[in-house]
Design an enzyme around this catalytic site. Sequence first.
Site, PDB file in Angstrom:
ATOM      1  CG  HIS A 206      59.679  57.783  59.186  1.00 60.03           C
ATOM      2  ND1 HIS A 206      60.642  57.848  58.221  1.00 60.03           N
ATOM      3  CD2 HIS A 206      59.912  56.652  59.876  1.00 60.03           C
ATOM      4  CE1 HIS A 206      61.422  56.799  58.315  1.00 60.03           C
ATOM      5  NE2 HIS A 206      61.008  56.059  59.309  1.00 60.03           N
ATOM      6  NE  ARG A 313      65.508  51.522  81.105  1.00 58.21           N
ATOM      7  CZ  ARG A 313      64.295  51.459  80.545  1.00 58.21           C
ATOM      8  NH1 ARG A 313      63.390  52.357  80.820  1.00 58.21           N
ATOM      9  NH2 ARG A 313      64.014  50.481  79.698  1.00 58.21           N
ATOM     10  NE  ARG A 349      68.830  48.737  84.774  1.00 59.10           N
ATOM     11  CZ  ARG A 349      68.306  48.743  83.535  1.00 59.10           C
ATOM     12  NH1 ARG A 349      67.898  47.642  82.968  1.00 59.10           N
ATOM     13  NH2 ARG A 349      68.226  49.862  82.865  1.00 59.10           N
ATOM     14  CD  GLU A 448      68.690  43.018  80.612  1.00 55.28           C
ATOM     15  OE1 GLU A 448      68.017  43.807  79.934  1.00 55.28           O
ATOM     16  OE2 GLU A 448      69.415  43.385  81.549  1.00 55.28           O
ATOM     17  CG  ASN A 471      63.387  47.266  75.907  1.00 60.23           C
ATOM     18  OD1 ASN A 471      62.306  46.886  75.497  1.00 60.23           O
ATOM     19  ND2 ASN A 471      63.514  48.235  76.782  1.00 60.23           N
ATOM     20  CG  ASP A 472      69.283  44.820  76.513  1.00 62.47           C
ATOM     21  OD1 ASP A 472      69.831  45.215  75.473  1.00 62.47           O
ATOM     22  OD2 ASP A 472      69.285  45.472  77.571  1.00 62.47           O
ATOM     23  NE  ARG A 482      67.750  48.574  73.764  1.00 63.86           N
ATOM     24  CZ  ARG A 482      67.612  48.557  75.082  1.00 63.86           C
ATOM     25  NH1 ARG A 482      68.141  47.563  75.786  1.00 63.86           N
ATOM     26  NH2 ARG A 482      66.945  49.476  75.704  1.00 63.86           N
ATOM     27  CB  CYS A 519      60.596  45.966  83.333  1.00 63.69           C
ATOM     28  SG  CYS A 519      62.241  45.278  83.185  1.00 63.69           S
TER      29      CYS A 519
HETATM   30  C1  PEP Z   1      65.231  45.764  78.657  1.00 61.53           C
HETATM   31  O1  PEP Z   1      66.313  45.439  78.190  1.00 61.53           O
HETATM   32  O2  PEP Z   1      64.145  45.315  78.245  1.00 61.53           O
HETATM   33  C2  PEP Z   1      65.145  46.745  79.754  1.00 61.53           C
HETATM   34  C3  PEP Z   1      64.003  47.001  80.339  1.00 61.53           C
HETATM   35  O3  PEP Z   1      66.284  47.393  80.106  1.00 61.53           O
HETATM   36  P1  PEP Z   1      66.945  48.587  79.279  1.00 61.53           P
HETATM   37  O4  PEP Z   1      65.951  49.014  78.241  1.00 61.53           O
HETATM   38  O5  PEP Z   1      67.238  49.659  80.273  1.00 61.53           O
HETATM   39  O6  PEP Z   1      68.154  47.949  78.715  1.00 61.53           O
HETATM   40 MG    MG Z   2      68.143  45.887  79.225  1.00 66.95          MG
END
Ligand code: PEP
Ligand code: MG
Length: 595
Positions: A206, A313, A349, A448, A471-472, A482, A519
């Site tokens: 960290h 977003r 989005r 996603e 990310n999702d 996550r 993204c």
């Molecule tokens: C994702 O899920 O990768 C994304 C870009 O959307 P968010 O992070 O806003 O869920």
């Molecule tokens: Mg997402």
Amino acid sequence: MDSENKKSMPTGEKKEVIFQGISGAPGICIGKAYMVGREGVDVIPQYTISQDQKTREITRFKTAVRTAKNELLEIIEATPEALKEHIQILETHLVLFKDKMLYGRTLEAIERENVNAEWALKNVVAEVRAMFQDIEDPYLQGRSTDIVHVSDRIMRNLVGAKEESISSISKRVILVASDISPAQTSQIQLEWVMGFVTDHGGTASHTSIIARTLGIPCVLGLGDATSSLHNDDIIIVDGIAGRVIVHPEDNTLLLYEEKKRRFEEHRASISRSSHLPAISADGMEFQVLGNIELAEEVVSVRDHGGNGIGLLRTEFLYLSRNNFPGETELFEQYREVLELMAPAPVTFRTLDINGDKAISYTLTPEEANPALGLRAIRFCLKKKEVFKTQLRAILRAAAYGNAQIMFPMISCLEEVREARKLLRACAKELAGEEKRHNPEIPVGIMIEVPSAVVMADVLAREVDFFSIGTNDLVQYLLAIDRGNPQVAHLYNSLNPAVLRMLKRIVDEADKAGISVAMCGEMAGDPFHLPVLMGLGIRELSMNPQSIPAIKDMIRNMEGHECRLFTESLLEKSQTQEVMDAISLKYGKFMQTDFV
Ligand code: PEP
Ligand code: MG
């Protein structure tokens, strides 16, 4: 420290000594050492206690824990804005104060062994350290370090010692310590602290994450360097090579002054060239865009050389208020973003609330699994009036710039069709009301959810583009929350299963002749770039600060070579193999040649 790791050269009174450690954060600094001590912690009293002294000893321990916790809470409060995102590290420490392994076992040891609180705590920490000793997993190693930091703070309170306050340093120095806790690191004032070196820690610790955020050089894992250093010794910290040079000779000083100059020049030149196009060495053009949440961030995308906004977003306009925004308010905000960015594209989005972004006024029942619940497009298709208000605002704003729209968390064809039907209905209404709007706005979906990848061929026929939200996608594909630090070590976008999914998405988009962007966070990480270039993802959207370095790397790499390389990666069956292959072939693009 291993004696092979140090080299001495005779010169006058003090000899130049080189210590080899681990690079924690890149950069070079030259200055005077400031020894950060841990006074009192090493001198631990030991005595046996009688049965009736136990209650007193337990109370003493509990009081020390409470005081230590309050100290940490104060540090969290005072943490500067730039480090707020790392507060979770300190918050993990707060939880550890009551961790069974530390808290519960110390209380048990006082009871069982009739020893004073300090001694009980010392033995428990020694046991914890021994348990973690042979474990190589860096995450678990990190947890053991966290326990040591927390126990040090309790111990200081038990023995009445003071923690050295890093925030009170008021001269230009380089910190030298056996170890620096994240709490101490977060008190660093950039005005005074040029860099730091420690005996403990590693790249994934960290402390080094915070140093990278601060942008100051640091070298960790030096073994026992602190024992041979003194206040005001002149030292050089080479955070690129993971090296510390003590009492440098004149020649060494000159050499490192030059390296430092070149390194800083390189950083500045990346940022200066951020407005050049991202064309690879063999002529492939990429679009590097920014992810933003609010209209104010458009400037940052422009300043960092972004080719547009790949992800707006929109839910952030819905947070921190008591009711849903109206069409006019949304329209005005969207129009402002489009006009500021024009002629570059802006991808709106649509509302992605619930999941990890709950808002109080939606009046939806609490869910046991919000990430799998009434989130994003599912919420919008249920609350059609809320959705239509946003769609109308986007259609109207689209008449004032280069707009695209995309729907989040699509998991099946029915959702796409229903969302598009509502969009058409909104355009028809606006036409009937003779309100200026753009019914031809390109429509895409975020990929996603794993089911959308499986059905990518079908979905690709229905939309103008895909945008991959890693990310999702990684969260749902690997079944790893996550936002949960307990499983964060398992979350890796280079998992072979993720790579296969990405390949399928790109292939199906290509077959259908639609474009594909990315993204998610993966897009802004230089380590992932060869894979994304190799997969043929030509549009990458990321946080604005990452844009200059990614553009610079693209200009230095060959798309064709990345393609061949990625084909070989798709054969790999383990994440580590993928990572090793990238380090071996492309590591040189991620470092600078200042060593
Ligand atoms: C994702 O899920 O990768 C994304 C870009 O959307 P968010 O992070 O806003 O869920
Ligand atoms: Mg997402």
